[in-house]
Design an enzyme around this catalytic site. Structure first.
Site, PDB file in Angstrom:
ATOM      1  N   ASP A  76       0.851  -1.187   0.000  1.00 23.79           N
ATOM      2  CA  ASP A  76       0.000   0.000   0.000  1.00 23.79           C
ATOM      3  C   ASP A  76       0.891   1.242   0.000  1.00 23.79           C
ATOM      4  O   ASP A  76       1.667   1.447   0.936  1.00 23.79           O
ATOM      5  CB  ASP A  76      -0.882  -0.049   1.262  1.00 23.79           C
ATOM      6  CG  ASP A  76      -1.944   1.038   1.278  1.00 23.79           C
ATOM      7  OD1 ASP A  76      -1.993   1.844   0.324  1.00 23.79           O
ATOM      8  OD2 ASP A  76      -2.712   1.079   2.245  1.00 23.79           O
ATOM      9  N   ASP A  84      -3.057   2.496  -5.788  1.00 20.70           N
ATOM     10  CA  ASP A  84      -1.980   2.486  -4.790  1.00 20.70           C
ATOM     11  C   ASP A  84      -1.905   1.217  -3.955  1.00 20.70           C
ATOM     12  O   ASP A  84      -1.221   1.196  -2.942  1.00 20.70           O
ATOM     13  CB  ASP A  84      -2.109   3.702  -3.869  1.00 20.70           C
ATOM     14  CG  ASP A  84      -3.363   3.656  -3.000  1.00 20.70           C
ATOM     15  OD1 ASP A  84      -4.359   3.064  -3.435  1.00 20.70           O
ATOM     16  OD2 ASP A  84      -3.333   4.214  -1.898  1.00 20.70           O
ATOM     17  N   GLU A  85      -2.592   0.162  -4.366  1.00 23.55           N
ATOM     18  CA  GLU A  85      -2.649  -1.036  -3.530  1.00 23.55           C
ATOM     19  C   GLU A  85      -2.660  -2.290  -4.393  1.00 23.55           C
ATOM     20  O   GLU A  85      -3.347  -2.318  -5.417  1.00 23.55           O
ATOM     21  CB  GLU A  85      -3.992  -1.032  -2.790  1.00 23.55           C
ATOM     22  CG  GLU A  85      -3.950  -0.774  -1.329  1.00 23.55           C
ATOM     23  CD  GLU A  85      -5.351  -0.927  -0.762  1.00 23.55           C
ATOM     24  OE1 GLU A  85      -5.671  -2.001  -0.260  1.00 23.55           O
ATOM     25  OE2 GLU A  85      -6.124   0.048  -0.862  1.00 23.55           O
TER      26      GLU A  85
HETATM   27 MG   LIG Z   1      -2.500   3.931   0.215  1.00 26.00          MG
END
Ligand SMILES: [Mg+2]
Length: 437
Positions: free
Chosen positions: A11, A105-106
């Site tokens: 993350d 973002d993950e």
């Molecule tokens: Mg994040």
């Protein structure tokens, strides 16, 4: 659940805000809030400096302004987020072919498909630290928090434990001890309503949940949800990594028996197609940034033209306007056999939701028809990239009353000077990204 810790969750930390701080040196170490800046806007990401003032994702921008009035409030720059995300996803795919992105973002990564041969905790820690520093390298300084565990659930929980810029490896066998003191909302699928129902039954931690019987959970939450929670409370999760199943684009096209030559008829057909593309986007909960038209001419040569917008859209009129503008670029005087409209560069609905709410009065919609596609980005939202003929690249610090104020700096320059210009200054223009034809 596996017998070894071979599932990783990565993350990126405060992702949108971190990208802004990377590209805007004067904002490093300062509170930065990215999201909708209009009257009903919502915070997408707050930097850690802004979180200290209690600013959180999904909070209204109004409340964020009250809590942290000195923060920089910026609209999103998806071209930068997407490029940074792609660099990270590419790195992840170089270590394992089994990568499941959850958002920009993950991602989950299956380490059993990597070159790792040992999954003991020290080996995993060393390997993951190397990976984290490579993430920092390929992104120009964005940090990631990483969790490694025996299931998706445990890996995801682990990546939260040492945020930001942290690493947690959960040793197999220790999962249930880790979960017990945590609040039930740690379990995926336990939202506020479920948590409240559990609270009324005296259940707040995962240990509380673990202590009650399956029939009791089912009675409280129903069969499907109850069974799922019963298992997750015991760290039982056998979900596999699903590598990207991409819906790359949504398009609509029509073929015609006789050659079309009437431009207004073609524009009308494109408009109708744009409306049905928009409807399908909305039904799928998606929005996209790149609008493409496909045109097959009388001689069966096929042409496509596309334009990439500043932010994702599912708005029929916007798509239609861009599509008609793109048609203007093509010589169709000898007749057209096929016309189509598509939208790609798809993002989750939530992003459109967060960024789409721009106050219509202070920041009017662009008028696609009046401008060629390249001229679509006619406004100067705060944070947007601009370039000045003399001063070079910079970003919009603020605008209003016919004036736009720009800070001239980039990721490479260090903190730069601020200058103001008339909004129609011919030497100043919005940076164009990803426009192709
Ligand atoms: Mg994040």
């Amino acid at each position: 659940m596996r017998s070894v810790a071979s599932i990783m969750h990565l993350d990126l930390d405060a992702f949108f805000a971190s990208v802004e701080q990377r590209d805007k040196p004067s904002l490093r170490g300062k509170p930065v809030i990215v999201g909708g800046v209009g009257g009903r806007g919502v915070v997408a990401t707050a930097s850690y400096e802004a979180r200290k003032f209690g600013v959180r994702s999904a909070m209204s921008t109004r409340e964020a302004r009250a809590r942290c009035p000195h923060a920089a409030f910026l609209t999103g720059r998806f071209h930068a987020y997407r490029a940074t995300s792609e660099a990270v996803m590419e790195l992840l795919r170089s270590v394992s072919p089994l990568v499941e992105p959850l958002s920009l973002d993950e991602a989950f990564v299956d380490l059993e498909a990597s070159s790792l041969t040992s999954f003991d905790v020290p080996t995993l820690r060393g390997w993951a630290e190397t990976l984290r520093s490579r993430v920092c390298e390929v992104t120009g300084g964005i940090t990631a928090s990483v969790g490694v565990g025996s299931s998706k659930f445990i890996a995801k929980v682990a990546s939260e434990l040492d945020k930001p810029d942290g690493l947690t490896v959960v040793a197999p066998g220790s999962e249930r001890d880790l979960l017990r003191p945590m609040h039930v909302t740690t379990i995926p699928g336990v939202g506020p309503a479920t948590a409240e129902r559990l609270r009324r039954a005296g259940i707040s931690t995962i240990a509380d949940l673990e202590a009650i019987s399956l029939p009791e959970i089912v009675r409280l939450l129903g069969k499907a949800h109850g069974h799922g929670l019963f298992r997750l409370a015991r760290a039982e999760d056998s979900r596999t990594i699903e590598p990207e199943r991409e819906t790359k684009s949504i398009s609509v096209e029509g073929t015609y028996d006789s050659d079309l030559t009437d431009r207004s008829l073609m524009a009308g057909l494109l408009t109708r197609q744009a409306y049905s593309v928009a409807e399908r986007l909305r039904r799928s909960g998606l929005s996209g940034r790149t609008v493409t038209i496909k045109v097959r001419l009388h001689d069966f040569t096929t042409n496509s033209r596309s334009t990439t917008l500043a932010a994702p859209t599912d708005h029929a009129q916007t798509i239609a306007g861009v599509a008609r503008g793109l048609l203007d670029d093509l010589d169709t005087s000898d007749g057209v056999r096929l016309l189509g409209v598509g939208v790609s560069g798809l993002a989750d609905w939530i992003q459109e939701d967060l960024f789409g709410d721009i106050d219509p009065e202070s920041d009017p919609e662009p008028t696609p028809l009046a401008e060629p596609p390249a001229g679509l980005v006619v406004r100067y939202p705060p944070g947007a990239d601009v370039v000045h003929r003399e001063w070079g690249p910079g970003w919009v610090w603020g605008s209003g009353r016919g004036v736009v104020t720009v800070r001239f700096e980039t990721a490479e320059t260090g903190s730069g000077p601020v200058r103001s210009f008339a909004i129609d200054d011919p030497d100043l223009r919005a940076q164009q990204f990803g426009t192709s034809s």
